[in-house]
Design a protein around this motif. Structure first.
Motif, PDB file in Angstrom:
ATOM      1  N   GLY A   9       0.828  -1.194   0.000  1.00 43.92           N
ATOM      2  CA  GLY A   9       0.000   0.000   0.000  1.00 43.92           C
ATOM      3  C   GLY A   9       0.862   1.244   0.000  1.00 43.92           C
ATOM      4  O   GLY A   9       1.931   1.279   0.619  1.00 43.92           O
ATOM      5  N   ILE A  10       0.411   2.269  -0.722  1.00 47.49           N
ATOM      6  CA  ILE A  10       1.114   3.546  -0.807  1.00 47.49           C
ATOM      7  C   ILE A  10       0.138   4.660  -0.472  1.00 47.49           C
ATOM      8  O   ILE A  10      -0.964   4.725  -1.014  1.00 47.49           O
ATOM      9  N   MET A  11       0.539   5.528   0.446  1.00 43.31           N
ATOM     10  CA  MET A  11      -0.218   6.724   0.764  1.00 43.31           C
ATOM     11  C   MET A  11       0.612   7.955   0.387  1.00 43.31           C
ATOM     12  O   MET A  11       1.836   7.860   0.282  1.00 43.31           O
ATOM     13  N   THR A  12      -0.031   9.072   0.182  1.00 43.47           N
ATOM     14  CA  THR A  12       0.692  10.276  -0.215  1.00 43.47           C
ATOM     15  C   THR A  12       0.529  11.387   0.817  1.00 43.47           C
ATOM     16  O   THR A  12      -0.516  11.529   1.443  1.00 43.47           O
ATOM     17  N   PHE A  13       1.592  12.150   0.987  1.00 43.55           N
ATOM     18  CA  PHE A  13       1.561  13.375   1.782  1.00 43.55           C
ATOM     19  C   PHE A  13       1.975  14.513   0.850  1.00 43.55           C
ATOM     20  O   PHE A  13       3.142  14.668   0.538  1.00 43.55           O
ATOM     21  N   GLN A  14       1.005  15.328   0.390  1.00 48.39           N
ATOM     22  CA  GLN A  14      -0.369  15.022   0.592  1.00 48.39           C
ATOM     23  C   GLN A  14      -1.144  15.389  -0.647  1.00 48.39           C
ATOM     24  O   GLN A  14      -0.595  15.969  -1.573  1.00 48.39           O
ATOM     25  N   TYR A  15      -2.445  15.056  -0.658  1.00 40.78           N
ATOM     26  CA  TYR A  15      -3.263  15.287  -1.846  1.00 40.78           C
ATOM     27  C   TYR A  15      -3.604  16.766  -1.988  1.00 40.78           C
ATOM     28  O   TYR A  15      -3.296  17.399  -2.995  1.00 40.78           O
ATOM     29  N   TRP A  16      -4.243  17.327  -0.981  1.00 39.06           N
ATOM     30  CA  TRP A  16      -4.671  18.729  -1.017  1.00 39.06           C
ATOM     31  C   TRP A  16      -3.590  19.581  -0.374  1.00 39.06           C
ATOM     32  O   TRP A  16      -3.191  19.338   0.759  1.00 39.06           O
ATOM     33  N   THR A  17      -3.091  20.590  -1.094  1.00 41.06           N
ATOM     34  CA  THR A  17      -2.084  21.466  -0.515  1.00 41.06           C
ATOM     35  C   THR A  17      -2.617  22.094   0.760  1.00 41.06           C
ATOM     36  O   THR A  17      -3.727  22.650   0.769  1.00 41.06           O
ATOM     37  N   GLN A  18      -1.854  21.994   1.834  1.00 37.54           N
ATOM     38  CA  GLN A  18      -2.325  22.479   3.132  1.00 37.54           C
ATOM     39  C   GLN A  18      -2.735  23.945   3.069  1.00 37.54           C
ATOM     40  O   GLN A  18      -2.079  24.758   2.423  1.00 37.54           O
ATOM     41  N   LEU A  19      -3.812  24.242   3.766  1.00 41.32           N
ATOM     42  CA  LEU A  19      -4.343  25.611   3.787  1.00 41.32           C
ATOM     43  C   LEU A  19      -3.568  26.467   4.777  1.00 41.32           C
ATOM     44  O   LEU A  19      -4.048  26.854   5.847  1.00 41.32           O
ATOM     45  N   GLN A  20      -2.322  26.736   4.416  1.00 37.96           N
ATOM     46  CA  GLN A  20      -1.496  27.656   5.186  1.00 37.96           C
ATOM     47  C   GLN A  20      -0.543  28.336   4.223  1.00 37.96           C
ATOM     48  O   GLN A  20      -0.262  27.825   3.136  1.00 37.96           O
ATOM     49  N   ALA A  21      -0.052  29.493   4.597  1.00 40.82           N
ATOM     50  CA  ALA A  21       0.783  30.285   3.702  1.00 40.82           C
ATOM     51  C   ALA A  21       2.105  29.573   3.429  1.00 40.82           C
ATOM     52  O   ALA A  21       2.616  28.823   4.268  1.00 40.82           O
ATOM     53  N   GLU A  22       2.661  29.832   2.242  1.00 40.76           N
ATOM     54  CA  GLU A  22       3.916  29.184   1.867  1.00 40.76           C
ATOM     55  C   GLU A  22       5.043  29.555   2.813  1.00 40.76           C
ATOM     56  O   GLU A  22       5.930  28.742   3.080  1.00 40.76           O
ATOM     57  N   TYR A  23       5.015  30.776   3.368  1.00 42.35           N
ATOM     58  CA  TYR A  23       6.090  31.179   4.266  1.00 42.35           C
ATOM     59  C   TYR A  23       6.013  30.452   5.608  1.00 42.35           C
ATOM     60  O   TYR A  23       6.953  30.476   6.395  1.00 42.35           O
ATOM     61  N   HIS A  24       4.891  29.779   5.860  1.00 41.74           N
ATOM     62  CA  HIS A  24       4.746  29.005   7.096  1.00 41.74           C
ATOM     63  C   HIS A  24       5.049  27.541   6.780  1.00 41.74           C
ATOM     64  O   HIS A  24       4.283  26.855   6.120  1.00 41.74           O
ATOM     65  N   ASN A  25       6.215  27.045   7.231  1.00 46.18           N
ATOM     66  CA  ASN A  25       6.674  25.677   6.970  1.00 46.18           C
ATOM     67  C   ASN A  25       6.970  25.418   5.491  1.00 46.18           C
ATOM     68  O   ASN A  25       7.150  24.270   5.095  1.00 46.18           O
ATOM     69  N   ASN A  26       6.978  26.510   4.675  1.00 45.57           N
ATOM     70  CA  ASN A  26       7.329  26.382   3.251  1.00 45.57           C
ATOM     71  C   ASN A  26       6.437  25.382   2.529  1.00 45.57           C
ATOM     72  O   ASN A  26       6.893  24.635   1.652  1.00 45.57           O
ATOM     73  N   VAL A  27       5.161  25.348   2.868  1.00 46.14           N
ATOM     74  CA  VAL A  27       4.209  24.419   2.252  1.00 46.14           C
ATOM     75  C   VAL A  27       3.845  24.906   0.865  1.00 46.14           C
ATOM     76  O   VAL A  27       3.438  26.054   0.675  1.00 46.14           O
ATOM     77  N   ARG A  28       3.956  23.997  -0.135  1.00 40.73           N
ATOM     78  CA  ARG A  28       3.590  24.341  -1.500  1.00 40.73           C
ATOM     79  C   ARG A  28       3.514  23.072  -2.339  1.00 40.73           C
ATOM     80  O   ARG A  28       4.127  22.060  -2.007  1.00 40.73           O
ATOM     81  N   GLY A  29       2.713  23.138  -3.405  1.00 44.34           N
ATOM     82  CA  GLY A  29       2.761  22.139  -4.452  1.00 44.34           C
ATOM     83  C   GLY A  29       2.222  20.768  -4.125  1.00 44.34           C
ATOM     84  O   GLY A  29       2.931  19.778  -4.291  1.00 44.34           O
ATOM     85  N   GLY A  30       0.964  20.650  -3.703  1.00 39.97           N
ATOM     86  CA  GLY A  30       0.345  19.343  -3.556  1.00 39.97           C
ATOM     87  C   GLY A  30      -0.190  18.833  -4.887  1.00 39.97           C
ATOM     88  O   GLY A  30       0.056  19.409  -5.952  1.00 39.97           O
ATOM     89  N   ILE A  31      -0.948  17.742  -4.813  1.00 47.45           N
ATOM     90  CA  ILE A  31      -1.530  17.165  -6.031  1.00 47.45           C
ATOM     91  C   ILE A  31      -2.623  18.077  -6.579  1.00 47.45           C
ATOM     92  O   ILE A  31      -2.793  18.201  -7.788  1.00 47.45           O
ATOM     93  N   VAL A  32      -3.377  18.703  -5.679  1.00 50.85           N
ATOM     94  CA  VAL A  32      -4.278  19.784  -6.074  1.00 50.85           C
ATOM     95  C   VAL A  32      -3.914  21.008  -5.251  1.00 50.85           C
ATOM     96  O   VAL A  32      -3.353  20.901  -4.154  1.00 50.85           O
ATOM     97  N   ASP A  33      -4.243  22.178  -5.784  1.00 51.80           N
ATOM     98  CA  ASP A  33      -3.876  23.424  -5.121  1.00 51.80           C
ATOM     99  C   ASP A  33      -4.815  23.704  -3.949  1.00 51.80           C
ATOM    100  O   ASP A  33      -5.767  22.966  -3.693  1.00 51.80           O
ATOM    101  N   ARG A  34      -4.545  24.791  -3.231  1.00 44.11           N
ATOM    102  CA  ARG A  34      -5.312  25.115  -2.028  1.00 44.11           C
ATOM    103  C   ARG A  34      -6.793  25.350  -2.307  1.00 44.11           C
ATOM    104  O   ARG A  34      -7.629  25.174  -1.428  1.00 44.11           O
ATOM    105  N   ASP A  35      -7.120  25.741  -3.530  1.00 46.92           N
ATOM    106  CA  ASP A  35      -8.524  25.972  -3.880  1.00 46.92           C
ATOM    107  C   ASP A  35      -9.124  24.786  -4.641  1.00 46.92           C
ATOM    108  O   ASP A  35     -10.209  24.885  -5.207  1.00 46.92           O
ATOM    109  N   GLY A  36      -8.400  23.662  -4.689  1.00 42.45           N
ATOM    110  CA  GLY A  36      -8.918  22.468  -5.335  1.00 42.45           C
ATOM    111  C   GLY A  36      -8.589  22.361  -6.816  1.00 42.45           C
ATOM    112  O   GLY A  36      -8.973  21.381  -7.464  1.00 42.45           O
ATOM    113  N   THR A  37      -7.860  23.348  -7.354  1.00 44.24           N
ATOM    114  CA  THR A  37      -7.479  23.295  -8.761  1.00 44.24           C
ATOM    115  C   THR A  37      -6.532  22.116  -9.000  1.00 44.24           C
ATOM    116  O   THR A  37      -5.533  21.955  -8.287  1.00 44.24           O
TER     117      THR A  37
END
Length: 484
Positions: free
Chosen positions: A316-344
C-alpha cells in the motif's frame, strides 16, 4: 449494522490464490517447449491500498489567511480524489477540533464516490485523546485499559455512528508515536478489536530520520536504535499491519535536488519485519513541498518512490499530501500538492494518476506473491551509498543465474505458496538523471518464457537462450514472472 471486513494479513495467504494458470506447453522430449504457455491469470480478494493525507477541507479549517476558507468537502472534489487513483481516505483535523459531524460528512462523501475511510477521531471521546492522556500520565497497558473502561460509553457512542457507513473500515488511532505511546496504543487496539473485530486499528510510525527524542521518548539515551523502535512496536502492540512515512526528495544547499540516502534502509527495516511477522507494510510517500522537501513535479520523481517501494514488497502507498495544506507558503514552506489550495488540479495530479493506474493494473499478479528479499546491483561509475545501507540482502536470486546491468538497479524477489518466484526489477538511478537502464537476466534452464508486467501492460516473451533483455525507464519498475 453495515460492516466492512478488513483483511488481516495473517489470512491473506488463504484468500489470495492463482486461478487458471497454465505454466507450460508441450515439449519435444528433450525439455524444450514447442508451444508457448498461456498467459497466467490471477484471482485475489486483496486490494493494493492507495491512500492519502489531506482530503478536501471543510469550511473554516485553514490557517492564518486561509482560516476562512470555503467548504471544499463536496462530491465534485471527492470525485476528483477518487479519479486520481485513490481508494482510501485518511481525513485529518484542521486548525479547529475535528467534530463527529465533520467525520460523518467525510464518510458520506467517501461512500458516494466508492472510497474507504480510516477515521481519525481527535475529539475528547476519540482514541487520540485517550492515548495522549495515558502517555502524559505515564500509564502502562493495564492503567490505560482502566481508562478505556471508564470512557467506554462515549467511545462506543462515536464509533457506532461511524459503522453505519459502508466507507468506514477502521480507526486511524495515532500518527508518529514515540516509544512512550506503545503501551497505551496496545491497550486501545485490544479494546477496539474486542468490541469491533470486523474493523481495522491503524497507527503510522516515524521514519529513520526522526530525532532520537521523537523516536525513543523517555528511553532516549539508553542505546536504542531505529530497528529497536520498530521491533518494540511490533512486540508491544502486535499490529495487524505496519505503516510509516518517509519523504526523500530534498533540496541541497546549492538548490540542487537529491534523494535521502536512508530511504532504502528504512524500506528494508520494515520489509524484514513484515516478512518475519507476515503482515502487510504500507508507506507514505512525498507529493507536496514543505520545509526543505521539494514539491514533486514529474512522473519520474513519484514513480521512483513507488516502484522502489514495490521492490521491497509494500502492499500500500499513501501520499503526503493530496490537497495542498491551507497555510501560507512562508509558514513551513508548504507548496505544491496534487491539487492546489482551492482544489485546482495541478499537472502533478496526472503524473500521480499514471503511476497509480499502472500499479492498480498489476495488483492481482503483484499481490499473489509475498516479498522474499532484495538484492542491489551497481552498474554506474559511482558507488551507490544507498545500496551499502541495505546490509542483509539476498546472497543470490533463486532461478536467476546472472544479472547484467549498465546502471544501478534493485531486484526484489517474491515467492508464492507453490514456491514459484517472481521479481520486481527497479531502475534505481536518481529520478533527476532521466537515465534508462539496460538489464539482462539469465534464468535457470527450466524456463523458456517470462510474463513481463510493464507500466500496466502484460507481455509474454520467449527467452533467448534463457536470457531476458529489457530497458527499464527512469523511475520505473517491471514485474517479471518466469514461466516453464
Amino acid at each position: 449494522m453495515k460492516k466492512k471486513i478488513s483483511i488481516a494479513l495473517a489470512s491473506i495467504s488463504l484468500c489470495v490464490s492463482m486461478a487458471g494458470c497454465t505454466t507450460g506447453g508441450t515439449t519435444d522430449g528433450g525439455g524444450v517447449n514447442n508451444n508457448p504457455p498461456e498467459m497466467p491469470t490471477y484471482s485475489t480478494t486483496e486490494t493494493f491500498r492507495i491512500g492519502n493525507w489531506g482530503v478536501p477541507p471543510h469550511a473554516n479549517s485553514g490557517y492564518m489567511e486561509y482560516a476562512n476558507n470555503p467548504d471544499y468537502c463536496t462530491e465534485e472534489h471527492w470525485t476528483n480524489l477518487k479519479n486520481c487513483g485513490f481508494n482510501l481516505a485518511i481525513p485529518t483535523a484542521g486548525v479547529n477540533s475535528y467534530s463527529v459531524e465533520a467525520i460523518k460528512r467525510d464518510l458520506e462523501m467517501a461512500e458516494k464516490v466508492g472510497m474507504d475511510v480510516l477515521v481519525r477521531d481527535n475529539t475528547s471521546a476519540g482514541f487520540e485523546s485517550i492515548i495522549n492522556f495515558a502517555k502524559d500520565k505515564g500509564y502502562n497497558y493495564d492503567q490505560t485499559k482502566q481508562v478505556l473502561e471508564e470512557r467506554s460509553e462515549s467511545l462506543k457512542a462515536n464509533i457506532d455512528q461511524y459503522v453505519e457507513y459502508d466507507s468506514f473500515i477502521g480507526i486511524n488511532a495515532y500518527d508518529e508515536p514515540s516509544m512512550d505511546y506503545y503501551e497505551p496504543i496496545a491497550a486501545c487496539q485490544d479494546w477496539f478489536l474486542k468490541n469491533y473485530p470486523e474493523y481495522e486499528f491503524y497507527t503510522n510510525l516515524l521514519p529513520v530520520y526522526a530525532t532520537p527524542s521523537q523516536l525513543y521518548g523517555k528511553k532516549n539515551g539508553t542505546g536504542l536504535s531505529y530497528v529497536d523502535y520498530v521491533n518494540e512496536y511490533v512486540k508491544e502492540v502486535n499490529p495487524a499491519m505496519l505503516s510509516y512515512d518517509h519523504y526523500p526528495i530534498l533540496q541541497d544547499w546549492d538548490q540542487s535536488a537529491y534523494v535521502k540516502e536512508d530511504f532504502l534502509y528504512n524500506l528494508n527495516v520494515f520489509a524484514q519485519q513484515a516478512k518475519k511477522k507476515n503482515t502487510p507494510v504500507y508507506i507514505y510517500l512525498q507529493t507536496m513541498g514543505f520545509f526543505s522537501n521539494l514539491p514533486i513535479t514529474t512522473y519520474e520523481e513519484f514513480a521512483w518512490q513507488c516502484y522502489t517501494s514495490l521492490a521491497f514488497g509494500v502492499r500500500g502507498i499513501m501520499t503526503f499530501q493530496y490537497w495542498t495544506q491551507l497555510q501560507a507558503e512562508y509558514h513551513n514552506n508548504v507548496r505544491g500538492g496534487i491539487v492546489d489550495r482551492d482544489g485546482t488540479i495541478t499537472p502533478l495530479y496526472y503524473e500521480v494518476q499514471k503511476v497509480f493506474n499502472e500499479i492498480t493494473a498489476m495488483q492481482d499478479v503483484y499481490l499473489h506473491y509475498r516479498w522474499d528479499g532484495v538484492k542491489t546491483y551497481e552498474g554506474g561509475r559511482v558507488i551507490n551509498d544507498m545500496f551499502g545501507l541495505v546490509t542483509d540482502q539476498l546472497e543470490n536470486l533463486n532461478d536467476v543465474t546472472e544479472v547484467e546491468t549498465d546502471q544501478d538497479i534493485i531486484i526484489g524477489q517474491f515467492t508464492d505458496e507453490d514456491g514459484e518466484y517472481a521479481y520486481m526489477v527497479t531502475n534505481a538511478v536518481s529520478p533527476f538523471a532521466k537515465q534508462e537502464v539496460n538489464v539482462k537476466l539469465t534464468f535457470n534452464k527450466k524456463y523458456d518464457y517470462v510474463m513481463l508486467v510493464k507500466k500496466g501492460t502484460r507481455e509474454l516473451i520467449e527467452l533467448d537462450g534463457n536470457v531476458l533483455e529489457m530497458t527499464v525507464g527512469n523511475g520505473e519498475g517491471y514485474f517479471v514472472v518466469p514461466l516453464k
